[in-house]
Design a protein around this motif. Structure first.
Motif, PDB file in Angstrom:
ATOM      1  N   PHE A  43      46.577  87.160  13.301  1.00  0.00           N
ATOM      2  CA  PHE A  43      47.299  87.208  12.055  1.00  0.00           C
ATOM      3  C   PHE A  43      48.161  85.783  11.726  1.00  0.00           C
ATOM      4  CE2 PHE A  43      45.851  91.556  12.915  1.00  0.00           C
ATOM      5  CZ  PHE A  43      45.279  91.839  11.571  1.00  0.00           C
ATOM      6  N   TRP A  44      48.836  85.420  13.011  1.00  0.00           N
ATOM      7  CA  TRP A  44      49.644  84.258  12.701  1.00  0.00           C
ATOM      8  C   TRP A  44      48.893  83.081  12.692  1.00  0.00           C
ATOM      9  CZ3 TRP A  44      54.598  83.241  12.144  1.00  0.00           C
ATOM     10  CH2 TRP A  44      55.638  84.316  12.551  1.00  0.00           C
ATOM     11  N   CYS A  45      47.591  83.174  12.691  1.00  0.00           N
ATOM     12  CA  CYS A  45      46.597  82.008  12.513  1.00  0.00           C
ATOM     13  C   CYS A  45      45.941  81.802  11.258  1.00  0.00           C
ATOM     14  CB  CYS A  45      45.607  81.883  13.528  1.00  0.00           C
ATOM     15  SG  CYS A  45      46.046  81.603  15.188  1.00  0.00           S
ATOM     16  N   LEU A  46      46.210  83.041  10.397  1.00  0.00           N
ATOM     17  CA  LEU A  46      45.692  83.117   9.073  1.00  0.00           C
ATOM     18  C   LEU A  46      45.769  81.920   8.094  1.00  0.00           C
ATOM     19  CD1 LEU A  46      45.937  86.859   8.157  1.00  0.00           C
ATOM     20  CD2 LEU A  46      43.870  85.724   8.830  1.00  0.00           C
ATOM     21  N   PRO A  47      47.078  81.491   8.131  1.00  0.00           N
ATOM     22  CA  PRO A  47      47.404  80.229   7.023  1.00  0.00           C
ATOM     23  C   PRO A  47      46.577  79.212   7.382  1.00  0.00           C
ATOM     24  CG  PRO A  47      49.340  81.368   7.598  1.00  0.00           C
ATOM     25  CD  PRO A  47      48.341  82.179   8.637  1.00  0.00           C
ATOM     26  N   PRO A  48      46.325  78.676   8.902  1.00  0.00           N
ATOM     27  CA  PRO A  48      45.701  77.308   8.944  1.00  0.00           C
ATOM     28  C   PRO A  48      44.259  77.758   8.945  1.00  0.00           C
ATOM     29  CG  PRO A  48      46.439  78.304  10.998  1.00  0.00           C
ATOM     30  CD  PRO A  48      47.417  79.059   9.759  1.00  0.00           C
ATOM     31  N   MET A  49      43.748  79.251   9.093  1.00  0.00           N
ATOM     32  CA  MET A  49      42.366  79.518   9.048  1.00  0.00           C
ATOM     33  C   MET A  49      42.100  79.309   7.333  1.00  0.00           C
ATOM     34  SD  MET A  49      41.791  83.024  11.258  1.00  0.00           S
ATOM     35  CE  MET A  49      41.969  83.147  13.001  1.00  0.00           C
ATOM     36  N   GLY A  50      42.808  79.571   6.772  1.00  0.00           N
ATOM     37  CA  GLY A  50      42.724  79.575   5.087  1.00  0.00           C
ATOM     38  C   GLY A  50      42.454  78.127   4.825  1.00  0.00           C
ATOM     39  N   ILE A  51      43.123  77.154   5.434  1.00  0.00           N
ATOM     40  CA  ILE A  51      42.655  75.679   5.120  1.00  0.00           C
ATOM     41  C   ILE A  51      41.539  75.299   5.635  1.00  0.00           C
ATOM     42  CG2 ILE A  51      43.502  73.410   5.874  1.00  0.00           C
ATOM     43  CD1 ILE A  51      46.436  74.248   5.726  1.00  0.00           C
ATOM     44  N   SER A  52      41.320  75.859   6.836  1.00  0.00           N
ATOM     45  CA  SER A  52      39.903  75.535   7.394  1.00  0.00           C
ATOM     46  C   SER A  52      38.718  76.049   6.781  1.00  0.00           C
ATOM     47  CB  SER A  52      39.665  75.983   9.117  1.00  0.00           C
ATOM     48  OG  SER A  52      39.562  77.299   9.058  1.00  0.00           O
ATOM     49  N   ARG A  77      31.818  86.236   5.888  1.00  0.00           N
ATOM     50  CA  ARG A  77      30.810  85.534   7.049  1.00  0.00           C
ATOM     51  C   ARG A  77      31.865  84.689   7.827  1.00  0.00           C
ATOM     52  NH1 ARG A  77      25.210  84.815   3.671  1.00  0.00           N
ATOM     53  NH2 ARG A  77      24.784  86.961   3.689  1.00  0.00           N
ATOM     54  N   LEU A  78      32.735  83.839   7.099  1.00  0.00           N
ATOM     55  CA  LEU A  78      33.410  82.948   7.882  1.00  0.00           C
ATOM     56  C   LEU A  78      34.337  83.831   8.929  1.00  0.00           C
ATOM     57  CD1 LEU A  78      34.507  80.185   5.400  1.00  0.00           C
ATOM     58  CD2 LEU A  78      33.247  79.901   7.687  1.00  0.00           C
ATOM     59  N   GLY A  79      34.821  84.858   8.206  1.00  0.00           N
ATOM     60  CA  GLY A  79      35.743  85.786   9.078  1.00  0.00           C
ATOM     61  C   GLY A  79      35.152  86.423  10.128  1.00  0.00           C
ATOM     62  N   LEU A  80      33.809  86.879  10.203  1.00  0.00           N
ATOM     63  CA  LEU A  80      33.074  87.306  11.464  1.00  0.00           C
ATOM     64  C   LEU A  80      32.966  86.168  12.304  1.00  0.00           C
ATOM     65  CD1 LEU A  80      30.169  88.938   9.570  1.00  0.00           C
ATOM     66  CD2 LEU A  80      32.195  90.045  10.760  1.00  0.00           C
ATOM     67  N   VAL A  81      32.826  84.955  12.067  1.00  0.00           N
ATOM     68  CA  VAL A  81      32.646  83.796  12.848  1.00  0.00           C
ATOM     69  C   VAL A  81      33.815  83.645  13.561  1.00  0.00           C
ATOM     70  CG1 VAL A  81      32.088  81.604  13.190  1.00  0.00           C
ATOM     71  CG2 VAL A  81      30.742  82.399  11.513  1.00  0.00           C
ATOM     72  N   GLU A  82      35.102  83.782  12.869  1.00  0.00           N
ATOM     73  CA  GLU A  82      36.210  83.529  13.543  1.00  0.00           C
ATOM     74  C   GLU A  82      36.774  84.627  14.589  1.00  0.00           C
ATOM     75  OE1 GLU A  82      38.499  81.042  13.170  1.00  0.00           O
ATOM     76  OE2 GLU A  82      38.037  79.911  11.504  1.00  0.00           O
ATOM     77  N   VAL A  83      36.409  85.709  14.363  1.00  0.00           N
ATOM     78  CA  VAL A  83      36.707  86.814  14.950  1.00  0.00           C
ATOM     79  C   VAL A  83      35.748  86.819  16.283  1.00  0.00           C
ATOM     80  CG1 VAL A  83      36.375  89.511  15.411  1.00  0.00           C
ATOM     81  CG2 VAL A  83      37.555  88.572  13.381  1.00  0.00           C
ATOM     82  N   SER A  84      34.667  86.721  16.158  1.00  0.00           N
ATOM     83  CA  SER A  84      33.604  86.263  17.298  1.00  0.00           C
ATOM     84  C   SER A  84      34.124  85.108  18.342  1.00  0.00           C
ATOM     85  CB  SER A  84      32.207  86.026  16.672  1.00  0.00           C
ATOM     86  OG  SER A  84      31.568  87.056  16.036  1.00  0.00           O
ATOM     87  N   ASN A  85      34.506  84.207  17.683  1.00  0.00           N
ATOM     88  CA  ASN A  85      35.089  83.038  18.601  1.00  0.00           C
ATOM     89  C   ASN A  85      36.159  83.373  19.131  1.00  0.00           C
ATOM     90  OD1 ASN A  85      33.052  81.330  17.746  1.00  0.00           O
ATOM     91  ND2 ASN A  85      34.045  80.186  16.018  1.00  0.00           N
ATOM     92  N   TRP A  86      36.952  84.254  18.508  1.00  0.00           N
ATOM     93  CA  TRP A  86      38.146  84.777  19.535  1.00  0.00           C
ATOM     94  C   TRP A  86      37.934  85.796  20.541  1.00  0.00           C
ATOM     95  CZ3 TRP A  86      43.012  83.003  16.872  1.00  0.00           C
ATOM     96  CH2 TRP A  86      43.962  83.218  17.575  1.00  0.00           C
ATOM     97  N   VAL A  87      37.065  86.580  20.155  1.00  0.00           N
ATOM     98  CA  VAL A  87      36.942  87.873  21.046  1.00  0.00           C
ATOM     99  C   VAL A  87      35.659  87.418  22.278  1.00  0.00           C
ATOM    100  CG1 VAL A  87      36.083  90.173  21.364  1.00  0.00           C
ATOM    101  CG2 VAL A  87      37.466  89.512  19.441  1.00  0.00           C
ATOM    102  N   LEU A 185      28.187  79.459  20.221  1.00  0.00           N
ATOM    103  CA  LEU A 185      28.421  80.835  19.222  1.00  0.00           C
ATOM    104  C   LEU A 185      28.699  80.279  17.807  1.00  0.00           C
ATOM    105  CD1 LEU A 185      28.052  83.758  19.101  1.00  0.00           C
ATOM    106  CD2 LEU A 185      30.528  83.568  19.767  1.00  0.00           C
ATOM    107  N   SER A 186      29.682  79.350  17.594  1.00  0.00           N
ATOM    108  CA  SER A 186      30.210  79.117  16.413  1.00  0.00           C
ATOM    109  C   SER A 186      29.463  78.643  15.597  1.00  0.00           C
ATOM    110  CB  SER A 186      31.406  78.108  16.319  1.00  0.00           C
ATOM    111  OG  SER A 186      31.926  77.890  14.946  1.00  0.00           O
ATOM    112  N   GLU A 187      28.295  77.420  16.079  1.00  0.00           N
ATOM    113  CA  GLU A 187      27.355  77.027  15.188  1.00  0.00           C
ATOM    114  C   GLU A 187      26.213  77.766  15.163  1.00  0.00           C
ATOM    115  OE1 GLU A 187      24.319  73.003  15.464  1.00  0.00           O
ATOM    116  OE2 GLU A 187      26.234  72.934  16.679  1.00  0.00           O
ATOM    117  N   TYR A 188      25.954  78.716  15.929  1.00  0.00           N
ATOM    118  CA  TYR A 188      24.723  79.740  15.871  1.00  0.00           C
ATOM    119  C   TYR A 188      24.969  80.592  14.933  1.00  0.00           C
ATOM    120  CZ  TYR A 188      21.709  83.533  17.046  1.00  0.00           C
ATOM    121  OH  TYR A 188      21.024  84.667  16.956  1.00  0.00           O
ATOM    122  N   LEU A 189      26.011  81.271  15.000  1.00  0.00           N
ATOM    123  CA  LEU A 189      26.441  82.174  13.890  1.00  0.00           C
ATOM    124  C   LEU A 189      26.705  81.644  12.605  1.00  0.00           C
ATOM    125  CD1 LEU A 189      29.288  84.400  15.825  1.00  0.00           C
ATOM    126  CD2 LEU A 189      26.980  84.986  15.123  1.00  0.00           C
TER     127      LEU A 189
END
Length: 198
Positions: A43-52, A77-87, A185-189
């Motif tokens: 959640f602390w990463c949400l602001p820079p995630m928004g920029i990306s 879908r971008l959110g799904l990629v982010e969560v997958s990359n984190w977990v 994983l990021s590129e594949y998703l």
């Protein structure tokens, strides 16, 4: 949710670990509660995630026919990629540690990696913001992103070296497990979900 002062406290600990100072462990909560609280880093990463995400939207639409637009599904879908990359890298690291009979060190790895993601996300967001808002900066930012990638690997390896007492085999294996699969994983998703710029 941890406040700013608490997050700064954790980041100070990580900085000490990167500098190979064992006092950094005193700043990090390695308990079960600390592990679960470390996922607030997302959640602390949400602001820079928004920029990306804005940058990715711009890059995606540049490859599409004129007047193409994207809706909420694109960002979902971008959110799904982010969560997958984190977990996913953490799950892979956990399985690797179990195989190497180092499962007791999983908590420090999770806490360190989660909180390390916060400053890395803001640096990445800043670099992408330069591309978005400063015309003609793409070449410079590409070089800076490459340097940033090597800096991430360096910081990660230093922290893991402290956690595993300099065990080069474990540090090398975990660094690869936490970094390389995330890129693949990021590129594949992104391609699978139809949000990759053609």
């Amino acid at each position: 949710m941890p406040g700013l002062r608490e997050v700064q406290y954790y980041l100070a600990g990580l900085w000490l670990l990167i500098r190979m100072d064992p006092r950094g462990f005193r700043f990090l909560d390695m308990s079960e509660r600390g592990v679960s609280r470390s996922f607030w880093a997302i959640f602390w990463c949400l602001p820079p995630m928004g920029i990306s995400w804005l940058w990715w939207r711009h890059a995606f639409l540049d490859t599409m026919p004129p007047h193409t637009d994207v809706g909420l599904l694109f960002y979902f879908r971008l959110g799904l990629v982010e969560v997958s990359n984190w977990v996913a890298p953490l799950v892979l690291a956990g399985l690797l540690l179990l195989a190497m009979k180092k499962g007791e060190r999983f908590a420090p790895v999770v806490v360190s990696i989660n909180w390390l993601g916060v400053p890395l996300a803001y640096i990445n967001g800043l670099l992408l913001a330069l591309v978005y808002f400063v015309p003609g900066s793409i070449s410079l930012v590409s070089i800076l992103l490459l340097i940033f990638m090597f800096a991430q690997i360096f910081a990660l390896a230093r922290i893991l070296r402290m956690i595993f007492f300099g065990n080069g085999l474990v540090v090398g294996a975990l660094t690869l497990a936490l970094f390389v699969p995330s890129l693949m994983l990021s590129e594949y998703l992104q391609r699978f979900l139809g949000i990759y710029p053609v």
